[in-house]
Design a protein around this motif. Structure first.
Motif, PDB file in Angstrom:
ATOM      1  N   LEU A  71       0.842  -1.201   0.000  1.00  0.00           N
ATOM      2  CA  LEU A  71       0.000   0.000   0.000  1.00  0.00           C
ATOM      3  C   LEU A  71       0.877   1.251   0.000  1.00  0.00           C
ATOM      4  CD1 LEU A  71      -2.672  -1.161   2.584  1.00  0.00           C
ATOM      5  CD2 LEU A  71      -2.953  -0.973   0.120  1.00  0.00           C
ATOM      6  N   LYS A  72       0.431   2.267  -0.699  1.00  0.00           N
ATOM      7  CA  LYS A  72       1.225   3.513  -0.778  1.00  0.00           C
ATOM      8  C   LYS A  72       1.287   4.192   0.589  1.00  0.00           C
ATOM      9  CE  LYS A  72      -0.318   4.596  -5.473  1.00  0.00           C
ATOM     10  NZ  LYS A  72      -1.535   3.792  -5.323  1.00  0.00           N
ATOM     11  N   ASP A  73       0.227   4.031   1.375  1.00  0.00           N
ATOM     12  CA  ASP A  73       0.175   4.578   2.734  1.00  0.00           C
ATOM     13  C   ASP A  73       0.517   6.069   2.774  1.00  0.00           C
ATOM     14  OD1 ASP A  73      -0.231   4.638   5.447  1.00  0.00           O
ATOM     15  OD2 ASP A  73       1.742   3.835   5.957  1.00  0.00           O
ATOM     16  N   GLU A  74      -0.143   6.845   1.913  1.00  0.00           N
ATOM     17  CA  GLU A  74       0.154   8.280   1.868  1.00  0.00           C
ATOM     18  C   GLU A  74      -0.205   8.984   3.173  1.00  0.00           C
ATOM     19  OE1 GLU A  74      -1.959   9.026  -1.697  1.00  0.00           O
ATOM     20  OE2 GLU A  74      -0.258   8.382  -2.919  1.00  0.00           O
ATOM     21  N   LYS A  75      -1.181   8.444   3.899  1.00  0.00           N
ATOM     22  CA  LYS A  75      -1.590   9.087   5.151  1.00  0.00           C
ATOM     23  C   LYS A  75      -0.736   8.618   6.334  1.00  0.00           C
ATOM     24  CE  LYS A  75      -5.854  10.699   3.526  1.00  0.00           C
ATOM     25  NZ  LYS A  75      -5.724  10.269   2.173  1.00  0.00           N
ATOM     26  N   LYS A  76       0.226   7.759   6.058  1.00  0.00           N
ATOM     27  CA  LYS A  76       1.138   7.246   7.099  1.00  0.00           C
ATOM     28  C   LYS A  76       0.376   6.635   8.281  1.00  0.00           C
ATOM     29  CE  LYS A  76       4.913   8.469   4.996  1.00  0.00           C
ATOM     30  NZ  LYS A  76       4.452   7.839   3.752  1.00  0.00           N
ATOM     31  N   LYS A  77      -0.518   5.718   7.933  1.00  0.00           N
ATOM     32  CA  LYS A  77      -1.338   5.108   8.978  1.00  0.00           C
ATOM     33  C   LYS A  77      -0.814   3.739   9.400  1.00  0.00           C
ATOM     34  CE  LYS A  77      -4.674   8.208   8.896  1.00  0.00           C
ATOM     35  NZ  LYS A  77      -4.809   9.148  10.009  1.00  0.00           N
ATOM     36  N   LEU A  78      -0.054   3.104   8.535  1.00  0.00           N
ATOM     37  CA  LEU A  78       0.207   1.683   8.752  1.00  0.00           C
ATOM     38  C   LEU A  78       1.496   1.437   9.511  1.00  0.00           C
ATOM     39  CD1 LEU A  78      -0.752   0.386   5.192  1.00  0.00           C
ATOM     40  CD2 LEU A  78      -2.217   0.641   7.189  1.00  0.00           C
ATOM     41  N   ILE A  79       1.450   0.424  10.360  1.00  0.00           N
ATOM     42  CA  ILE A  79       2.676   0.027  11.038  1.00  0.00           C
ATOM     43  C   ILE A  79       2.926  -1.451  10.839  1.00  0.00           C
ATOM     44  CG2 ILE A  79       2.713   1.812  12.825  1.00  0.00           C
ATOM     45  CD1 ILE A  79       1.374  -0.135  14.675  1.00  0.00           C
ATOM     46  N   ASN A  80       4.193  -1.790  10.857  1.00  0.00           N
ATOM     47  CA  ASN A  80       4.582  -3.191  10.801  1.00  0.00           C
ATOM     48  C   ASN A  80       4.663  -3.663  12.246  1.00  0.00           C
ATOM     49  OD1 ASN A  80       5.734  -5.646  10.482  1.00  0.00           O
ATOM     50  ND2 ASN A  80       7.329  -4.988   9.088  1.00  0.00           N
ATOM     51  N   ALA A  81       3.730  -4.514  12.619  1.00  0.00           N
ATOM     52  CA  ALA A  81       3.612  -4.891  14.025  1.00  0.00           C
ATOM     53  C   ALA A  81       4.818  -5.685  14.522  1.00  0.00           C
ATOM     54  CB  ALA A  81       2.337  -5.682  14.240  1.00  0.00           C
ATOM     55  N   GLN A  82       5.358  -6.522  13.662  1.00  0.00           N
ATOM     56  CA  GLN A  82       6.500  -7.339  14.102  1.00  0.00           C
ATOM     57  C   GLN A  82       7.573  -7.228  13.028  1.00  0.00           C
ATOM     58  OE1 GLN A  82       3.821 -10.797  14.190  1.00  0.00           O
ATOM     59  NE2 GLN A  82       4.638 -11.198  16.194  1.00  0.00           N
ATOM     60  N   GLU A  83       8.453  -6.297  13.225  1.00  0.00           N
ATOM     61  CA  GLU A  83       9.411  -5.897  12.195  1.00  0.00           C
ATOM     62  C   GLU A  83      10.021  -7.070  11.425  1.00  0.00           C
ATOM     63  OE1 GLU A  83       9.997  -3.223  10.019  1.00  0.00           O
ATOM     64  OE2 GLU A  83       9.410  -2.271  11.878  1.00  0.00           O
ATOM     65  N   ASP A  84      10.561  -8.065  12.147  1.00  0.00           N
ATOM     66  CA  ASP A  84      11.303  -9.095  11.414  1.00  0.00           C
ATOM     67  C   ASP A  84      10.451 -10.241  10.937  1.00  0.00           C
ATOM     68  OD1 ASP A  84      13.613  -7.697  11.799  1.00  0.00           O
ATOM     69  OD2 ASP A  84      13.916  -8.573  13.784  1.00  0.00           O
ATOM     70  N   ILE A  85       9.323 -10.436  11.644  1.00  0.00           N
ATOM     71  CA  ILE A  85       8.561 -11.648  11.359  1.00  0.00           C
ATOM     72  C   ILE A  85       7.656 -11.455  10.162  1.00  0.00           C
ATOM     73  CG2 ILE A  85       7.031 -13.377  12.365  1.00  0.00           C
ATOM     74  CD1 ILE A  85       7.979 -12.209  15.129  1.00  0.00           C
ATOM     75  N   THR A  86       6.957 -10.314  10.140  1.00  0.00           N
ATOM     76  CA  THR A  86       5.977 -10.159   9.081  1.00  0.00           C
ATOM     77  C   THR A  86       6.530  -9.284   7.976  1.00  0.00           C
ATOM     78  OG1 THR A  86       5.069  -8.378  10.395  1.00  0.00           O
ATOM     79  CG2 THR A  86       3.926 -10.476  10.501  1.00  0.00           C
ATOM     80  N   LYS A  87       6.662  -9.869   6.822  1.00  0.00           N
ATOM     81  CA  LYS A  87       7.164  -9.114   5.681  1.00  0.00           C
ATOM     82  C   LYS A  87       6.036  -8.293   5.053  1.00  0.00           C
ATOM     83  CE  LYS A  87      11.294 -11.503   4.851  1.00  0.00           C
ATOM     84  NZ  LYS A  87      11.507 -11.691   6.276  1.00  0.00           N
ATOM     85  N   SER A  88       4.842  -8.832   5.023  1.00  0.00           N
ATOM     86  CA  SER A  88       3.764  -8.204   4.250  1.00  0.00           C
ATOM     87  C   SER A  88       2.722  -7.487   5.095  1.00  0.00           C
ATOM     88  CB  SER A  88       3.017  -9.264   3.425  1.00  0.00           C
ATOM     89  OG  SER A  88       3.908 -10.080   2.742  1.00  0.00           O
ATOM     90  N   LEU A  89       2.467  -8.034   6.286  1.00  0.00           N
ATOM     91  CA  LEU A  89       1.336  -7.566   7.081  1.00  0.00           C
ATOM     92  C   LEU A  89       1.566  -6.157   7.616  1.00  0.00           C
ATOM     93  CD1 LEU A  89      -1.175  -9.344   8.066  1.00  0.00           C
ATOM     94  CD2 LEU A  89      -0.059  -9.301  10.271  1.00  0.00           C
ATOM     95  N   ARG A  90       0.511  -5.316   7.529  1.00  0.00           N
ATOM     96  CA  ARG A  90       0.586  -3.980   8.123  1.00  0.00           C
ATOM     97  C   ARG A  90      -0.694  -3.712   8.910  1.00  0.00           C
ATOM     98  NH1 ARG A  90       4.823  -4.902   6.778  1.00  0.00           N
ATOM     99  NH2 ARG A  90       6.379  -3.743   5.600  1.00  0.00           N
ATOM    100  N   GLN A  91      -0.560  -3.029  10.036  1.00  0.00           N
ATOM    101  CA  GLN A  91      -1.712  -2.728  10.898  1.00  0.00           C
ATOM    102  C   GLN A  91      -2.040  -1.252  10.869  1.00  0.00           C
ATOM    103  OE1 GLN A  91      -1.027  -3.766  14.968  1.00  0.00           O
ATOM    104  NE2 GLN A  91      -1.786  -5.842  14.721  1.00  0.00           N
ATOM    105  N   TRP A  92      -3.321  -0.970  10.956  1.00  0.00           N
ATOM    106  CA  TRP A  92      -3.792   0.411  11.161  1.00  0.00           C
ATOM    107  C   TRP A  92      -4.501   0.381  12.499  1.00  0.00           C
ATOM    108  CZ3 TRP A  92      -6.745   3.468   6.810  1.00  0.00           C
ATOM    109  CH2 TRP A  92      -7.036   4.768   7.253  1.00  0.00           C
ATOM    110  N   ARG A  93      -3.949   1.066  13.480  1.00  0.00           N
ATOM    111  CA  ARG A  93      -4.471   0.981  14.842  1.00  0.00           C
ATOM    112  C   ARG A  93      -5.342   2.181  15.195  1.00  0.00           C
ATOM    113  NH1 ARG A  93       0.957  -1.173  18.034  1.00  0.00           N
ATOM    114  NH2 ARG A  93       0.977  -3.212  17.006  1.00  0.00           N
TER     115      ARG A  93
END
Length: 195
Positions: A71-93
């Motif tokens: 995702l382009k994430d222009e609004k800077k909403k997404l975080i990578n919850a587990q830096e090394d483990i998840t390559k693809s998954l991103r969370q919006w909290r």
């Protein structure tokens, strides 16, 4: 005795965010995604592919994007919850309903669906195939050896080939082949004794 809610894993706080999660659901329901239940919580799929999931955690509730990395994430909403483990998954909290912006969420989900349609996924890094001329020669001469080698998993085959072919000199390769031939015939993987 443990109550049933203890083993919900990542959904154990969902009751705390019941209204908030219903709000997220009502937004996601406006998309073309289909709701399923996986790992005990709502996961929304497109063409059987996981696109987003929602859940409540101790301090926040979240929508996660299975392939959020694209995702382009222009609004800077997404975080990578587990830096090394998840390559693809991103969370919006979110920590309150007020933070939930339907228009933005729908934009992100539309982009996620579009990425899914284009088949954007992180492919696992593939190891380069190794060919061992010497081992191939041995197998050509000895059918039992060839059959025994083919019984090994691709991973174990790779270990043998890597072991033989990382030798710099031909004579070392030959001595390594001599060492592994009885192992292959005995159906013993190269590193079995260390496993």
């Amino acid at each position: 005795m443990e109550s049933k809610s203890d083993n919900k894993g990542i959904w154990k706080y969902s009751e705390k965010w019941e209204e908030e999660l219903l709000l997220l659901k009502s937004i996601i329901d406006k998309t073309e995604l289909t709701e399923t239940t996986k790992w005990g919580g709502p996961v929304y799929v497109y063409n059987k592919k996981n696109v987003v999931g929602i859940g409540g955690f101790k301090d926040y509730f979240t929508i996660w994007f299975f392939n959020g990395v694209f995702l382009k994430d222009e609004k800077k909403k997404l975080i990578n919850a587990q830096e090394d483990i998840t390559k693809s998954l991103r969370q919006w909290r979110f920590t309150s309903k007020e933070e939930v912006n339907e228009k933005e969420i729908l934009e992100y989900i539309a982009e996620a669906i579009e990425n899914e349609k284009q088949g954007k996924i992180i492919k696992p890094a593939k190891k380069e195939a190794i060919v061992s001329e010497l081992l191939n020669k041995e197998m050509a001469k000895n059918l039992a050896l060839k059959e025994a080698f083919e019984k090994f998993s691709p991973y174990k085959q790779y270990e043998f080939l890597e072991y033989i072919e990382t030798a710099k000199q031909e004579k070392t390769k030959i001595s390594r082949i001599e060492k592994v031939l009885p192992m292959i015939l005995a159906n013993v993987g190269l590193n079995d004794k260390y496993r």
